[in-house]
Design a protein around this motif. Structure first.
Motif, PDB file in Angstrom:
ATOM      1  N   LEU A   1       0.608  -1.562  -0.002  1.00 53.96           N
ATOM      2  CA  LEU A   1      -0.049  -0.220   0.539  1.00 53.96           C
ATOM      3  C   LEU A   1       0.783   1.225   0.473  1.00 53.96           C
ATOM      4  O   LEU A   1       0.330   2.453  -0.558  1.00 53.96           O
ATOM      5  N   SER A   2       1.847   1.087   0.964  1.00 54.36           N
ATOM      6  CA  SER A   2       2.982   2.565   0.755  1.00 54.36           C
ATOM      7  C   SER A   2       3.583   2.306  -0.312  1.00 54.36           C
ATOM      8  O   SER A   2       4.517   3.913  -0.484  1.00 54.36           O
ATOM      9  N   GLY A   3       4.179   1.786  -0.152  1.00 55.80           N
ATOM     10  CA  GLY A   3       5.061   1.409  -2.255  1.00 55.80           C
ATOM     11  C   GLY A   3       4.811   2.439  -3.388  1.00 55.80           C
ATOM     12  O   GLY A   3       5.779   3.691  -3.075  1.00 55.80           O
ATOM     13  N   PRO A   4       3.815   2.570  -3.784  1.00 60.35           N
ATOM     14  CA  PRO A   4       3.720   3.547  -4.827  1.00 60.35           C
ATOM     15  C   PRO A   4       4.011   5.736  -4.132  1.00 60.35           C
ATOM     16  O   PRO A   4       3.522   5.728  -5.213  1.00 60.35           O
ATOM     17  N   ASN A   5       2.915   5.194  -2.885  1.00 59.17           N
ATOM     18  CA  ASN A   5       3.130   6.082  -2.268  1.00 59.17           C
ATOM     19  C   ASN A   5       3.634   6.580  -1.029  1.00 59.17           C
ATOM     20  O   ASN A   5       2.529   6.729   0.148  1.00 59.17           O
ATOM     21  N   PRO A   6       4.800   6.507  -1.012  1.00 62.93           N
ATOM     22  CA  PRO A   6       5.418   6.639   0.700  1.00 62.93           C
ATOM     23  C   PRO A   6       5.506   7.812   1.159  1.00 62.93           C
ATOM     24  O   PRO A   6       5.509   9.284   0.313  1.00 62.93           O
ATOM     25  N   ALA A   7       5.610   8.270   2.525  1.00 63.06           N
ATOM     26  CA  ALA A   7       5.882  10.101   2.706  1.00 63.06           C
ATOM     27  C   ALA A   7       6.947  10.139   2.154  1.00 63.06           C
ATOM     28  O   ALA A   7       8.143   9.695   1.652  1.00 63.06           O
ATOM     29  N   ARG A   8       7.038  11.344   2.948  1.00 64.46           N
ATOM     30  CA  ARG A   8       8.593  12.488   1.899  1.00 64.46           C
ATOM     31  C   ARG A   8       9.733  11.541   3.009  1.00 64.46           C
ATOM     32  O   ARG A   8       9.832  11.048   3.909  1.00 64.46           O
ATOM     33  N   GLY A   9      10.751  11.690   2.150  1.00 66.37           N
ATOM     34  CA  GLY A   9      12.084  11.265   2.291  1.00 66.37           C
ATOM     35  C   GLY A   9      12.220   9.240   1.521  1.00 66.37           C
ATOM     36  O   GLY A   9      13.486   8.861   1.780  1.00 66.37           O
ATOM     37  N   LEU A  10      10.796   9.345   1.122  1.00 69.42           N
ATOM     38  CA  LEU A  10      11.218   7.746   0.526  1.00 69.42           C
ATOM     39  C   LEU A  10      10.406   7.906  -1.155  1.00 69.42           C
ATOM     40  O   LEU A  10       9.689   8.649  -1.250  1.00 69.42           O
ATOM     41  N   GLY A  11      11.405   7.167  -2.301  1.00 67.38           N
ATOM     42  CA  GLY A  11      11.317   7.360  -3.277  1.00 67.38           C
ATOM     43  C   GLY A  11      10.075   6.101  -3.173  1.00 67.38           C
ATOM     44  O   GLY A  11       9.945   5.231  -2.441  1.00 67.38           O
ATOM     45  N   PRO A  12       9.101   6.746  -4.438  1.00 68.68           N
ATOM     46  CA  PRO A  12       8.117   5.525  -4.211  1.00 68.68           C
ATOM     47  C   PRO A  12       8.759   4.238  -5.359  1.00 68.68           C
ATOM     48  O   PRO A  12       9.577   4.366  -5.767  1.00 68.68           O
ATOM     49  N   ARG A  13       8.394   3.416  -4.472  1.00 62.88           N
ATOM     50  CA  ARG A  13       8.338   1.558  -5.223  1.00 62.88           C
ATOM     51  C   ARG A  13       7.545   0.566  -6.067  1.00 62.88           C
ATOM     52  O   ARG A  13       6.213   1.055  -5.184  1.00 62.88           O
ATOM     53  N   ASN A  14       7.579  -0.091  -6.830  1.00 62.63           N
ATOM     54  CA  ASN A  14       6.561  -0.939  -7.038  1.00 62.63           C
ATOM     55  C   ASN A  14       6.915  -1.963  -6.712  1.00 62.63           C
ATOM     56  O   ASN A  14       7.907  -2.962  -7.112  1.00 62.63           O
ATOM     57  N   PRO A  15       5.456  -2.340  -6.012  1.00 62.49           N
ATOM     58  CA  PRO A  15       5.139  -3.969  -5.644  1.00 62.49           C
ATOM     59  C   PRO A  15       5.309  -4.376  -6.136  1.00 62.49           C
ATOM     60  O   PRO A  15       5.184  -6.006  -5.326  1.00 62.49           O
TER      61      PRO A  15
ATOM     62  N   MET B   1      -7.523   4.691   0.301  1.00 58.41           N
ATOM     63  CA  MET B   1      -7.689   6.037   0.530  1.00 58.41           C
ATOM     64  C   MET B   1      -7.631   6.580   0.671  1.00 58.41           C
ATOM     65  O   MET B   1      -7.362   8.084   0.103  1.00 58.41           O
ATOM     66  N   VAL B   2      -6.250   7.462   2.070  1.00 54.72           N
ATOM     67  CA  VAL B   2      -5.604   8.586   2.020  1.00 54.72           C
ATOM     68  C   VAL B   2      -3.762   8.519   1.477  1.00 54.72           C
ATOM     69  O   VAL B   2      -3.060   9.323   2.377  1.00 54.72           O
ATOM     70  N   ARG B   3      -4.013   7.671   0.728  1.00 56.75           N
ATOM     71  CA  ARG B   3      -2.649   6.803   0.406  1.00 56.75           C
ATOM     72  C   ARG B   3      -2.172   8.243  -0.527  1.00 56.75           C
ATOM     73  O   ARG B   3      -0.736   8.557  -1.140  1.00 56.75           O
ATOM     74  N   ARG B   4      -2.546   8.835  -1.191  1.00 59.39           N
ATOM     75  CA  ARG B   4      -1.874  10.174  -1.495  1.00 59.39           C
ATOM     76  C   ARG B   4      -1.231  11.351  -1.158  1.00 59.39           C
ATOM     77  O   ARG B   4      -0.488  12.273  -1.513  1.00 59.39           O
ATOM     78  N   THR B   5      -2.045  11.066   0.276  1.00 64.27           N
ATOM     79  CA  THR B   5      -0.728  12.462   1.033  1.00 64.27           C
ATOM     80  C   THR B   5       0.598  11.433   1.330  1.00 64.27           C
ATOM     81  O   THR B   5       1.023  12.342   2.089  1.00 64.27           O
ATOM     82  N   GLY B   6       0.781  10.400   1.129  1.00 61.43           N
ATOM     83  CA  GLY B   6       2.029   8.863   1.213  1.00 61.43           C
ATOM     84  C   GLY B   6       2.023   8.798   2.360  1.00 61.43           C
ATOM     85  O   GLY B   6       1.233   9.591   3.356  1.00 61.43           O
ATOM     86  N   LEU B   7       1.947   7.681   2.804  1.00 65.97           N
ATOM     87  CA  LEU B   7       1.885   6.498   3.247  1.00 65.97           C
ATOM     88  C   LEU B   7       3.177   6.599   4.128  1.00 65.97           C
ATOM     89  O   LEU B   7       3.709   5.758   3.681  1.00 65.97           O
ATOM     90  N   ASP B   8       3.011   5.789   5.465  1.00 73.52           N
ATOM     91  CA  ASP B   8       4.016   5.735   6.107  1.00 73.52           C
ATOM     92  C   ASP B   8       4.315   4.494   6.035  1.00 73.52           C
ATOM     93  O   ASP B   8       3.042   3.793   7.033  1.00 73.52           O
TER      94      ASP B   8
END
Length: 464
Positions: A215-229, A303-310
């Motif tokens: 869930l957090s890979g495509p939209n991670p929190a700040r400081g982490l680059g997006p990853r395809n799971p 649903m809240v992934r757009r703000t970045g998931l830790d």
């Protein structure tokens, strides 16, 4: 209407964002802090080994092992026993072990029947797992001081000789670090999938860590680059398929867990202690409810992934929601919350309350097992139910605080894709600045925030 809040607009006039004037700790200070935390972890592990010492000399047979706080599923299954007949406890035994734990027991039965020698090997393996867990947390948290709440946790004291969960948890923590490529590591999605696939056959809670990374890979929190799971999911599926082919008893163990799922530490065990209902009624009901909670939490995170998931917060919410209504919640299950709580919650009093509740319950469940052999010397089921309820309330507090972290990020944080990527922001590129690399954040995070708040840094860079 302005698209930004008044506090964001007034930040340049008030001196900038919160914490902008705080200086970064030097390399020597951070290294000294890491050594101090490692020393605390070493002392805790030594105390855990000392706790197992009396059972190594006198044997792990019940009830002396429970009275000395060192009985566990592995030692009980190795000697061919089951859990005592106590209200709210599962039967346990060899049939209730995880697939990899059962293979370890069968392997040692080929060489020896000495339970003390077997437990020495288990303690050595779990000590290595705790050390790997501590190293992985230092990589993820970048020398944060509140990790002492993990390294001095009583959960390590009471679970080191119980199961192989320390090894599985270490694999899960390193899978999270490798998946996102936390400096100085490079991202390896397939290796993270292999780690989680192996950990699943020790404790199925590793699947929730896999779900959190997905869930957090495509939209991670700040400081982490997006990853395809996708590669991680494929590797985890392939690893699980290979282990299923090698060990065909996994399906039979799942069926046994379903019929003997109610264990200590859960709401279902409290109902059984009060002699309300039966295991055949409560086991499937609480399994369905726990699965529904996991599904609801996963949908909410999506649903809240757009703000970045830790990823740590996501794992904490998923595991906490699952364990809150699970039919069984033993201390080695709570061990899975330990690293993710430390990475998600920064309020000391919450960590202290939770660890104290876990310590009291770990002692109570062992003394409650003694009453299955000697009623006069064991702890009454009423007190065990009371300590279980207090522990569940502490778990509710932990889940609420982890959710508050997610809510605070949603109203104050910025998505990782807020601005156009710069040359140093490509996924997989390590930060160039030494201080930024030490904290695990790209150098361009601050520039993105300035750009979002109205400061065009690209134009000034052209003038320079």
């Amino acid at each position: 209407m302005p698209s930004k809040s008044s506090t964001r607009i007034a930040e340049p006039l008030l001196g900038g964002p919160v914490g902008i004037h705080l200086g970064a700790a030097g390399r020597r200070f951070r290294s000294a802090q890491a050594y101090a935390l490692a020393a605390v972890l070493g002392i805790t592990t030594f105390l855990a080994l000392a706790l197992q010492g009396p059972c190594l000399s006198s044997g792990y047979e019940q009830p002396s092992a429970s009275a000395r706080m060192c009985a566990g599923p592995l030692s009980t299954a190795f000697v061919g026993d089951t859990n005592p007949e106590v209200l709210g406890r599962a039967h346990g035994g060899a049939a209730a072990l995880a697939p990899l734990e059962a293979r370890l027991v069968d392997l040692f039965h080929l060489f020896t029947n000495d339970v003390s020698l077997f437990m020495v090997v288990v303690l050595l393996l779990n000590t290595a797992g705790i050390a790997a867990l501590g190293a992985g947390l230092l990589v993820l948290a970048r020398f944060r001081g509140w990790l002492v709440a993990v390294f001095a946790s009583p959960l390590i004291l009471f679970t080191l000789g119980s199961t192989l969960d320390p090894i599985a948890l270490a694999l899960a923590v390193w899978a999270m670090a490798i998946f996102f490529g936390t400096p100085p590591l490079r991202p390896r999605s397939w290796l993270a999938g292999v780690f989680l696939g192996i950990a699943t056959f020790i404790n199925p809670l590793a699947l929730l860590v896999l779900l959190a990374l997905t869930l957090s890979g495509p939209n991670p929190a700040r400081g982490l680059g997006p990853r395809n799971p996708r590669m991680m999911l494929a590797a985890a599926t392939l690893t699980s398929a290979v282990l299923l082919v090698v060990d065909l008893s996994a399906i039979d163990r799942i069926i046994h867990w379903y019929s003997d799922a109610v264990d200590g530490g859960s709401f279902a065990s409290i109902l059984l202690m009060a002699e309300l209902g039966d295991v055949s009624v409560w086991a499937p009901l609480w399994i369905i409810v726990s699965a529904g909670v996991v599904l609801a939490v996963a949908v909410s995170l999506y649903m809240v992934r757009r703000t970045g998931l830790d990823p740590a917060v996501s794992a904490c919410l998923l595991i906490g929601g699952c364990l809150l209504l699970a039919p069984g919640l033993m201390p080695w299950d709570s061990l899975w919350l330990l690293p993710f709580i430390a990475l998600s919650i920064r309020r000391w009093w919450v960590l202290v309350v939770w660890t104290l509740a876990e310590a009291v319950f770990a002692v109570a469940i062992q003394l409650g097992d003694v009453s299955g052999f000697e009623i006069d010397e064991g702890l009454d089921s009423t007190f065990v139910a009371l300590f279980t309820l207090l522990r569940l309330l502490a778990l509710v507090l932990v889940v609420i605080m982890a959710g508050e972290n997610l809510y605070r990020r949603g109203i104050r944080g910025l998505p990782v894709t807020a601005g156009p990527p710069r040359r140093g922001d490509e996924p997989g590129n390590a930060p160039t600045d030494a201080s930024d690399a030490a904290h695990g954040e790209p150098q361009s995070v601050g520039r993105k925030e300035e750009h979002e708040s109205g400061h065009d840094s690209q134009c000034t860079s052209r003038l320079d």
